[in-house]
Design an enzyme around this catalytic site. Structure first.
Site, PDB file in Angstrom:
ATOM      1  CD1 TRP A  52     -11.425  10.392  -5.847  1.00 44.76           C
ATOM      2  CD2 TRP A  52     -13.284   9.762  -6.931  1.00 44.76           C
ATOM      3  NE1 TRP A  52     -12.470  10.458  -4.967  1.00 44.76           N
ATOM      4  CE2 TRP A  52     -13.622  10.095  -5.604  1.00 44.76           C
ATOM      5  CE3 TRP A  52     -14.284   9.336  -7.788  1.00 44.76           C
ATOM      6  CZ2 TRP A  52     -14.938  10.001  -5.124  1.00 44.76           C
ATOM      7  CZ3 TRP A  52     -15.583   9.253  -7.319  1.00 44.76           C
ATOM      8  CH2 TRP A  52     -15.902   9.576  -6.012  1.00 44.76           C
ATOM      9  CD  GLU A  89      -2.722  -1.276  -0.073  1.00 48.71           C
ATOM     10  OE1 GLU A  89      -3.223  -0.262  -0.584  1.00 48.71           O
ATOM     11  OE2 GLU A  89      -2.816  -2.410  -0.585  1.00 48.71           O
ATOM     12  CD1 TRP A 130      -1.196  -0.454  -3.940  1.00 48.03           C
ATOM     13  CD2 TRP A 130      -1.624   0.728  -5.804  1.00 48.03           C
ATOM     14  NE1 TRP A 130      -1.780  -1.288  -4.870  1.00 48.03           N
ATOM     15  CE2 TRP A 130      -2.056  -0.595  -6.019  1.00 48.03           C
ATOM     16  CE3 TRP A 130      -1.783   1.656  -6.832  1.00 48.03           C
ATOM     17  CZ2 TRP A 130      -2.644  -1.017  -7.204  1.00 48.03           C
ATOM     18  CZ3 TRP A 130      -2.374   1.239  -8.018  1.00 48.03           C
ATOM     19  CH2 TRP A 130      -2.789  -0.082  -8.204  1.00 48.03           C
ATOM     20  CD1 TRP A 134     -17.572  12.510 -17.350  1.00 46.15           C
ATOM     21  CD2 TRP A 134     -18.358  10.678 -16.327  1.00 46.15           C
ATOM     22  NE1 TRP A 134     -16.516  11.626 -17.218  1.00 46.15           N
ATOM     23  CE2 TRP A 134     -16.973  10.494 -16.585  1.00 46.15           C
ATOM     24  CE3 TRP A 134     -19.056   9.661 -15.692  1.00 46.15           C
ATOM     25  CZ2 TRP A 134     -16.285   9.337 -16.236  1.00 46.15           C
ATOM     26  CZ3 TRP A 134     -18.368   8.501 -15.334  1.00 46.15           C
ATOM     27  CH2 TRP A 134     -17.007   8.346 -15.617  1.00 46.15           C
ATOM     28  CG  ASN A 188      -8.545   1.175   0.271  1.00 41.87           C
ATOM     29  OD1 ASN A 188      -8.426   2.110  -0.517  1.00 41.87           O
ATOM     30  ND2 ASN A 188      -8.351  -0.084  -0.082  1.00 41.87           N
ATOM     31  CD1 TRP A 203     -13.343  10.709 -14.058  1.00 40.32           C
ATOM     32  CD2 TRP A 203     -11.964  11.772 -12.665  1.00 40.32           C
ATOM     33  NE1 TRP A 203     -12.386  11.327 -14.816  1.00 40.32           N
ATOM     34  CE2 TRP A 203     -11.524  11.988 -13.989  1.00 40.32           C
ATOM     35  CE3 TRP A 203     -11.246  12.345 -11.620  1.00 40.32           C
ATOM     36  CZ2 TRP A 203     -10.389  12.745 -14.298  1.00 40.32           C
ATOM     37  CZ3 TRP A 203     -10.128  13.106 -11.909  1.00 40.32           C
ATOM     38  CH2 TRP A 203      -9.706  13.310 -13.240  1.00 40.32           C
TER      39      TRP A 203
HETATM   40  C1  LIG Z   1     -11.428   7.029  -4.432  1.00 40.63           C
HETATM   41  C2  LIG Z   1     -10.223   6.948  -3.536  1.00 40.63           C
HETATM   42  C3  LIG Z   1      -9.692   8.101  -2.993  1.00 40.63           C
HETATM   43  C4  LIG Z   1      -8.562   8.039  -2.169  1.00 40.63           C
HETATM   44  N1  LIG Z   1      -8.038   9.212  -1.653  1.00 40.63           N
HETATM   45  C5  LIG Z   1      -6.907   9.164  -0.910  1.00 40.63           C
HETATM   46  C6  LIG Z   1      -6.327  10.353  -0.413  1.00 40.63           C
HETATM   47  O1  LIG Z   1      -6.801  11.469  -0.652  1.00 40.63           O
HETATM   48  N2  LIG Z   1      -5.216  10.247   0.369  1.00 40.63           N
HETATM   49  C7  LIG Z   1      -4.644   9.027   0.642  1.00 40.63           C
HETATM   50  O2  LIG Z   1      -3.621   8.993   1.355  1.00 40.63           O
HETATM   51  N3  LIG Z   1      -5.151   7.896   0.152  1.00 40.63           N
HETATM   52  C8  LIG Z   1      -6.272   7.914  -0.601  1.00 40.63           C
HETATM   53  N4  LIG Z   1      -6.811   6.746  -1.059  1.00 40.63           N
HETATM   54  C9  LIG Z   1      -6.106   5.479  -0.800  1.00 40.63           C
HETATM   55  C10 LIG Z   1      -6.533   4.741   0.492  1.00 40.63           C
HETATM   56  O3  LIG Z   1      -7.926   4.584   0.509  1.00 40.63           O
HETATM   57  C11 LIG Z   1      -6.096   5.468   1.763  1.00 40.63           C
HETATM   58  O4  LIG Z   1      -4.714   5.737   1.701  1.00 40.63           O
HETATM   59  C12 LIG Z   1      -6.332   4.661   3.020  1.00 40.63           C
HETATM   60  O5  LIG Z   1      -7.679   4.281   3.108  1.00 40.63           O
HETATM   61  C13 LIG Z   1      -5.958   5.510   4.231  1.00 40.63           C
HETATM   62  O6  LIG Z   1      -6.243   4.833   5.404  1.00 40.63           O
HETATM   63  P1  LIG Z   1      -5.087   4.291   6.350  1.00 40.63           P
HETATM   64  O7  LIG Z   1      -4.121   5.382   6.629  1.00 40.63           O
HETATM   65  O8  LIG Z   1      -5.751   3.638   7.503  1.00 40.63           O
HETATM   66  O9  LIG Z   1      -4.408   3.250   5.370  1.00 40.63           O
HETATM   67  P2  LIG Z   1      -3.591   1.901   5.534  1.00 40.63           P
HETATM   68  O10 LIG Z   1      -4.411   0.830   4.926  1.00 40.63           O
HETATM   69  O11 LIG Z   1      -3.071   1.681   6.886  1.00 40.63           O
HETATM   70  O12 LIG Z   1      -2.371   2.145   4.524  1.00 40.63           O
HETATM   71  C14 LIG Z   1      -1.189   2.829   4.942  1.00 40.63           C
HETATM   72  C15 LIG Z   1      -0.890   3.985   4.031  1.00 40.63           C
HETATM   73  O13 LIG Z   1      -0.606   3.525   2.720  1.00 40.63           O
HETATM   74  C16 LIG Z   1      -1.057   4.485   1.775  1.00 40.63           C
HETATM   75  N5  LIG Z   1      -2.084   3.868   0.936  1.00 40.63           N
HETATM   76  C17 LIG Z   1      -2.909   2.861   1.267  1.00 40.63           C
HETATM   77  N6  LIG Z   1      -3.674   2.520   0.224  1.00 40.63           N
HETATM   78  C18 LIG Z   1      -3.341   3.334  -0.789  1.00 40.63           C
HETATM   79  C19 LIG Z   1      -3.784   3.470  -2.131  1.00 40.63           C
HETATM   80  N7  LIG Z   1      -4.699   2.686  -2.671  1.00 40.63           N
HETATM   81  N8  LIG Z   1      -3.238   4.449  -2.875  1.00 40.63           N
HETATM   82  C20 LIG Z   1      -2.275   5.249  -2.385  1.00 40.63           C
HETATM   83  N9  LIG Z   1      -1.820   5.151  -1.125  1.00 40.63           N
HETATM   84  C21 LIG Z   1      -2.336   4.205  -0.337  1.00 40.63           C
HETATM   85  C22 LIG Z   1      -1.645   5.650   2.565  1.00 40.63           C
HETATM   86  O14 LIG Z   1      -0.651   6.615   2.745  1.00 40.63           O
HETATM   87  C23 LIG Z   1      -2.026   4.966   3.866  1.00 40.63           C
HETATM   88  O15 LIG Z   1      -2.100   5.856   4.944  1.00 40.63           O
HETATM   89  C24 LIG Z   1      -7.959   6.789  -1.894  1.00 40.63           C
HETATM   90  C25 LIG Z   1      -8.525   5.627  -2.440  1.00 40.63           C
HETATM   91  C26 LIG Z   1      -9.644   5.703  -3.252  1.00 40.63           C
HETATM   92  C27 LIG Z   1     -10.214   4.442  -3.824  1.00 40.63           C
END
Ligand SMILES: Cc1cc2nc3c(=O)[nH]c(=O)nc-3n(C[C@H](O)[C@H](O)[C@H](O)COP(=O)(O)OP(=O)(O)OC[C@H]3O[C@@H](n4cnc5c(N)ncnc54)[C@H](O)[C@@H]3O)c2cc1C
Length: 507
Positions: free
Chosen positions: A405, A295, A298, A326, A364, A382
């Site tokens: 998105w 993650e 990512w 859209w 997420n 989006w």
């Molecule tokens: C539509 C959409 C919008 C999102 N907007 C954001 C946003 O504005 N900011 C954001 O940080 N993440 C975003 N994410 C990715 C992800 O959902 C969040 O990072 C995550 O839910 C944050 O929760 P956590 O810190 O508990 O994550 P954890 O699951 O603990 O993950 C640890 C860290 O890994 C990174 N991470 C995890 N998943 C992703 C991912 N898919 N893409 C990029 N980084 C990731 C984040 O920095 C996160 O804090 C988005 C995902 C989607 C589908």
């Protein structure tokens, strides 16, 4: 991290931006090594703050994190140094402050968001005109810009090969995780002259900069824990659970994810330290840590996408998705409002949207489900959803939000194929099987038994009456029919002229 001193820097200013900590801070560590006198500053940037509502939770988080940082700097300098905080336009203020302090160089970290790159270019130019340098360092990601490229020296557009190349690069260059330490020699940290020091308190109150404490979160929500100390508390909690992350992360009612997003966004914790911790656990065989590291990769991936393809701000990554038609007009507006308010009639979607509105966090899995619902059930662009998330997510990060998105809308790189359309009821049954999360956020459905919690419109009148629910009064009828919406979306994407799909339904 090997830090070699540079000649010719008597005085330095460290400009904090999205790196609100003193530990493992490359710009601070380099400045302390290079200069005899070092000052530290943060600008509450009017260019950014003026676009935010007065109760924005993130501003309260930043303010509290600045207080924490101020204390860290005081501790490093035996109480001598304080953080200089200005409320101004950063592009003007940093060169002005550099002039007031007479520094030779300003030290800060890279920020590759397009607006930040433009701001930094202006600051660099103005400093150069005054004969001052700007020294910048990588901090916010592990590999940036051109550090991980394909064999043809191009940016990756697909995650898995990027991840493999990223892991290979880490193996080849383990030094990228080296820590600058928490215990750097703070001797050069200096007290600011009275002309610069404009008040007793380093960090202004929220009210002084036009903001108020954000809305209270519900009592059972942990709320935001600001500063490095808050981030460390969350990390300690998560490290007890990290080994199960792969098994728990998809279930919003379970304490799976770390909630560290906002700390990565504002740099209150060091990403290098998190990756080093995950790597240690992986060496010990932790599958949870392995998934968690993915993650974080990512996150780096989307940052390099934004850096190499800045057109993704406002535009589809894929050119063939620019002409998707859209929905617009009154009905699309009404649908968008219902989605924002958690009134779509699909309980899991509504639960996610209400969690976002009430806490600034969304799980997420639900970010994927709600984003898919907006674009593929309601046919709303989006960009509108992205802007809503940007306004409400505590951990809003341009690169990841845009990437998420465009993934959900199938307009991005390595996105969900356009003909895969999440079924919100199946998602609900799989990821909130007992309806625990739904009952928490959609309490009016709390007494619905069994599977009706996932699709109340399928419940019989007796079942609904027993739960005290009248659809259309206590909870909405579904605003769109899944099957109809799905056909419309297939037609919408199919008419883009990208050939006939192998139609499949995502669970
Ligand atoms: C539509 C959409 C919008 C999102 N907007 C954001 C946003 O504005 N900011 C954001 O940080 N993440 C975003 N994410 C990715 C992800 O959902 C969040 O990072 C995550 O839910 C944050 O929760 P956590 O810190 O508990 O994550 P954890 O699951 O603990 O993950 C640890 C860290 O890994 C990174 N991470 C995890 N998943 C992703 C991912 N898919 N893409 C990029 N980084 C990731 C984040 O920095 C996160 O804090 C988005 C995902 C989607 C589908």
């Amino acid at each position: 991290m090997e830090i070699s001193a540079r000649d010719g820097v008597g005085r330095a200013l460290v400009w904090f931006r999205r790196d609100l900590r003193s530990a493992d801070h490359p710009a601070l560590a380099h400045a302390l090594r290079d200069a005899r006198q070092v000052w530290c500053a943060f600008v509450l940037d009017k260019a950014i703050l003026e676009g935010l509502p007065p109760d924005d939770r993130r501003v309260a988080f930043i303010r509290a994190s600045l207080v924490d940082l101020d204390q860290q700097l005081a501790a490093l300098s035996a109480g001598r140094a304080r953080l200089i905080v200005r409320h101004a336009n950063a592009a003007d203020e940093i060169p002005r402050l550099a002039g007031e302090l007479g520094v030779d160089a300003v030290y800060c970290h890279h920020d590759d968001d397009p607006a930040a790159l433009a701001r930094d270019a202006r600051v660099r130019e103005r400093l150069a005109a005054q004969g001052r340098a700007m020294r910048t360092f990588k901090d916010h990601v592990i590999f940036e810009r051109d550090e991980v490229l394909t064999g043809a020296r191009k940016a990756y557009g697909v995650f898995t090969p990027y991840k493999n190349a990223w892991l290979k690069a880490l193996h080849a260059r383990p030094g990228v995780l080296d820590d600058c330490g928490s215990d750097v020699d703070g001797t050069p940290l200096a007290r600011a002259p009275a002309s610069v020091w404009r008040g007793a308190a380093a960090v202004p109150e929220l009210e002084e900069v036009g903001f108020a404490t954000g809305p209270a979160t519900p009592r059972d929500d942990p709320g935001l824990r600001p500063g490095s100390s808050g981030g460390q508390a969350l990390l300690d909690d998560f490290l007890d659970r990290i080994d199960n992350y792969d098994a728990t992360r998809d279930f919003p009612a379970r304490p799976g994810p770390s909630h560290l997003g906002i700390h990565l966004r504002f740099g209150t914790l060091s990403l290098r330290r998190l990756v080093a911790l995950a790597s240690q656990r992986i060496e010990g065989g932790s599958r949870g840590a392995q998934t968690w590291l993915s993650e974080l990769i990512w996150r780096d991936f989307y940052h390099q996408v934004l850096f190499h393809h800045p057109h993704v701000v406002g535009h589809a990554y894929r050119a063939d998705c620019e002409d998707i038609r859209w929905e617009h007009g009154a009905q699309a507006d009404a649908h968008f409002t219902a989605w924002c308010e958690g009134r779509t009639g699909y309980p899991l979607v509504d639960a996610g949207m209400r969690q976002l509105g009430a806490t600034g966090y969304m799980h997420n899995r639900l970010r994927m489900v709600t984003a898919s619902f907006l674009t593929k059930h309601l046919g709303v662009s989006w960009q509108r959803g992205e802007a809503w998330f940007a306004r409400h997510l505590n951990d809003f990060e341009l690169a990841s939000n845009n990437g998420g998105w465009q993934w959900a809308a199938s307009t991005g790189c390595d996105a969900q194929p356009w003909f895969r359309i999440f079924n919100p009821v199946t998602q609900s049954e799989r990821f909130d099987p007992q309806g625990v999360f739904i009952r928490r956020w959609v309490p009016e459905l709390g007494d619905l038994a069994g599977d009706a919690i996932h699709a109340p419109w399928k419940a019989g009148p007796v079942e609904l009456a027993a739960a005290g629910v009248t659809l259309g009064r206590d909870y909405p009828h579904p605003i769109v029919d899944h099957a109809v919406a799905r056909e419309k979306t297939l037609a919408r994407f199919g008419s883009r002229g990208s050939g006939s799909p192998v139609v499949s339904e995502a669970g």
